[in-house]
Design an enzyme around this catalytic site. Structure first.
Site, short mmCIF file in Angstrom:
data_model
loop_
_atom_site.label_atom_id
_atom_site.label_comp_id
_atom_site.label_asym_id
_atom_site.label_seq_id
_atom_site.Cartn_x
_atom_site.Cartn_y
_atom_site.Cartn_z
N LYS A 20 0.83 -1.21 0.00
CA LYS A 20 0.00 0.00 0.00
C LYS A 20 0.87 1.26 0.00
O LYS A 20 0.65 2.18 -0.78
CB LYS A 20 -0.93 -0.04 1.22
N ARG A 25 2.92 5.96 -3.25
CA ARG A 25 4.06 6.80 -3.64
C ARG A 25 4.33 6.71 -5.14
O ARG A 25 4.71 7.69 -5.78
CB ARG A 25 5.29 6.40 -2.81
N GLY A 92 -5.15 7.99 5.24
CA GLY A 92 -4.26 8.93 5.94
C GLY A 92 -3.01 9.23 5.11
O GLY A 92 -2.52 10.36 5.10
N ARG A 120 -8.77 12.09 12.60
CA ARG A 120 -7.34 11.82 12.72
C ARG A 120 -6.51 13.11 12.77
O ARG A 120 -6.85 14.08 12.10
CB ARG A 120 -6.89 10.89 11.57
N SER A 165 6.92 8.92 12.31
CA SER A 165 5.83 8.78 11.34
C SER A 165 6.34 9.02 9.94
O SER A 165 6.85 10.10 9.63
CB SER A 165 4.71 9.78 11.66
N GLN A 167 4.49 9.32 7.40
CA GLN A 167 3.61 10.29 6.74
C GLN A 167 4.08 11.71 7.02
O GLN A 167 4.11 12.55 6.12
CB GLN A 167 2.16 10.06 7.18
N ASP A 313 1.43 -1.41 12.03
CA ASP A 313 0.17 -1.83 11.40
C ASP A 313 -0.14 -3.31 11.66
O ASP A 313 -1.26 -3.76 11.41
CB ASP A 313 0.25 -1.60 9.88
N LYS A 340 -4.82 5.63 14.57
CA LYS A 340 -4.91 4.95 13.27
C LYS A 340 -6.36 5.02 12.78
O LYS A 340 -7.14 5.82 13.27
CB LYS A 340 -4.41 3.51 13.41
C1 S3P Z 1 2.26 4.84 6.22
C2 S3P Z 1 2.81 5.21 7.42
C3 S3P Z 1 2.31 4.73 8.73
C4 S3P Z 1 1.40 3.52 8.57
C5 S3P Z 1 0.39 3.70 7.45
C6 S3P Z 1 1.11 3.92 6.13
C7 S3P Z 1 2.84 5.37 4.97
O1 S3P Z 1 1.59 5.77 9.35
O2 S3P Z 1 0.72 3.24 9.78
O3 S3P Z 1 -0.43 2.55 7.34
O4 S3P Z 1 2.56 4.83 3.89
O5 S3P Z 1 3.63 6.32 5.05
P1 S3P Z 1 2.30 6.93 10.25
O6 S3P Z 1 3.15 7.75 9.36
O7 S3P Z 1 1.15 7.73 10.81
O8 S3P Z 1 3.07 6.22 11.31
#
Ligand code: S3P
Length: 426
Positions: A20, A25, A92, A120, A165, A167, A313, A340
């Site tokens: 995913k 990306r 997210g 969130r 994180s 993200q 996750d 989450k």
């Molecule tokens: C992800 C980062 C993680 C993960 C999410 C996917 C990503 O979240 O839990 O399922 O693809 O960058 P966080 O950045 O909030 O830790």
């Protein structure tokens, strides 16, 4: 509604859908790059389709057929101002990474998603982007969606992130690619590094120094072919199933084993599970292997510290697996679970308790007693894909039937999950 019956054995050779994080990306970078990007092994789950939809709304031509995608990139500033709000659905990753990209664009967008997204936290991304000069607003001073972003010229900065994180890290690095000067992010623990790896595959210069990543502004991406490996987070459900059902074994082919994601492998091995990596190789800067998993009687362990971001996750299904181990499993330092798709400390405990499992929540994790006898139950995914799948795996060793309500959430990351489970259950 998904109905799960107890199974005698799990057997077979399988593949799981594409990763995913990498699929998101590939679409985003392809849309921002110059020239065509082709993606094979793309995850056609709801989250990644949301990312495609957002870039299509900004005029990017993207063709998707199953796990094959072609993106006609127009360069970083080839996006058009959308005429409607961008809908990120349940994702997210879409909204947080795109916040970084949108902050650099010479136009206005509004982004929002579903009920879960509306709860969130967004300020972890909006705060640093504002420090770089972005004009972003949202409910509660930018903490919640809808987010309104008017992009423009940004200033590079050095950011010390309070959370591990990917993200947050990715949003700032992406903004940094078009900011003035240099941008760096330092994390408390290493989070997944797919952004750094894939940016390099697209021709961007990225520097890493311990827990700090650095990029210079003004870099262009070049379109290319991307092969997405299977998602280790999806494979985790099947690894857990094998470890819970005596006599089981599975060969899971073509799984991404990026070290920032392999906490599940370390945990299974530390619990005494047999898991072999075969045919290790590197594809588009990402390590990949086939996983041979064989049933083993597991021991409870303590899971805490640096490993947490490497398996965040997978904690719902690790909790399920721990109910069948010898002794107690303690999970600490995992307060991120609370933000989450659902509060996963609360939802794992409430749903797993319905099977009769002995599990208690703590402030930053949970404590699970092993050797539990589970009874089939009626479960609510609460709209969270990983809760739905983790509880379906519990159903494989419960007595009687288990029913998963709101199972459509599973499509977010693992289309075909129920059919695959059926195929390998003997
Ligand atoms: C992800 C980062 C993680 C993960 C999410 C996917 C990503 O979240 O839990 O399922 O693809 O960058 P966080 O950045 O909030 O830790």
């Amino acid at each position: 509604m998904l109905r799960v019956q107890p199974t005698n054995q799990i057997k077979g050779t399988i593949r799981v859908p594409g990763d995913k994080s990498i699929s998101h990306r590939a679409v985003m970078f392809g849309a921002l790059a110059k020239g065509t990007t082709t993606i094979e092994g793309f995850l056609p789950g709801a989250d990644c389709l949301s990312t495609i939809g957002c870039f299509q709304q900004m005029g990017i031509q993207i063709e998707q057929k199953g796990d094959r995608v072609t993106v006609q990139g127009q360069g970083w500033f080839g996006l058009q101002e959308p005429t409607a709000r961008l809908d990120v659905g349940n994702s997210g990753t879409t909204i947080r990474l795109m916040a970084g990209i949108m902050a650099t664009q010479p136009f206005h967008v509004v982004m929002e998603g579903d009920e879960s997204i509306a709860k969130r936290p967004m300020r972890r991304v909006i705060g640093p982007l504002r420090q770089m000069g972005a004009k972003i607003d949202g409910r509660k001073d930018g903490e919640y969606t809808p987010l309104s972003i008017r992009g423009g010229q940004l200033q590079g900065m050095s950011y010390e992130s309070p959370v591990a994180s990917a993200q947050v890290k990715s949003a700032i690095l992406l903004a940094g690619l078009q900011a003035e000067g240099e941008t760096s992010v330092t994390e408390p623990h290493l989070s997944r590094d797919h952004t750094e790896r894939m940016l390099q595959a697209f021709g961007v210069h990225v520097e890493r120094d311990g827990l700090t990543v650095r990029v210079k502004g003004g870099q262009e991406l070049q379109g290319r072919a991307i092969h997405v490996p299977g998602d280790i987070s999806s494979a985790a459900f099947l690894i857990a199933a094998v470890m819970m059902v005596p006599g089981s074994s599975l060969l899971i082919e073509n799984v991404g084993i990026n070290p920032s994601r392999t906490g599940i492998i370390d945990v299974v091995k530390a619990m005494g599970g047999s898991l072999e990596l075969l045919n290790e190789r590197v594809v588009n800067e990402e390590p990949v292997a086939d996983l041979l998993v064989t049933y083993s009687r597991l021991q409870g362990i303590e899971i805490a510290g640096d490993i947490i971001p490497r398996l965040i996750d997978e904690i719902p299904v690790i909790a399920v697996m721990a109910t069948q181990a010898n002794g107690q499993t303690v999970i600490r330092d995992a307060q991120e679970l609370k933000v989450k798709e659902t509060d996963r400390i609360a939802t794992v405990v409430s749903q797993l308790s319905k099977f009769g499992a002995n599990i208690v929540p703590t402030d930053d994790g949970m404590i699970i007693e092993g050797s539990a006898k589970l009874n089939g139950a009626v479960i609510d995914s609460m709209g969270d894909h990983r809760i739905g799948m983790a509880m379906a795996i519990a159903g494989l060793v419960a007595e009687g039937e288990t029913v998963i309500e709101n199972d459509e959430a599973i499509n977010v990351s693992f289309p075909g999950f129920a059919e695959l489970l059926q195929r390998i259950s003997q």
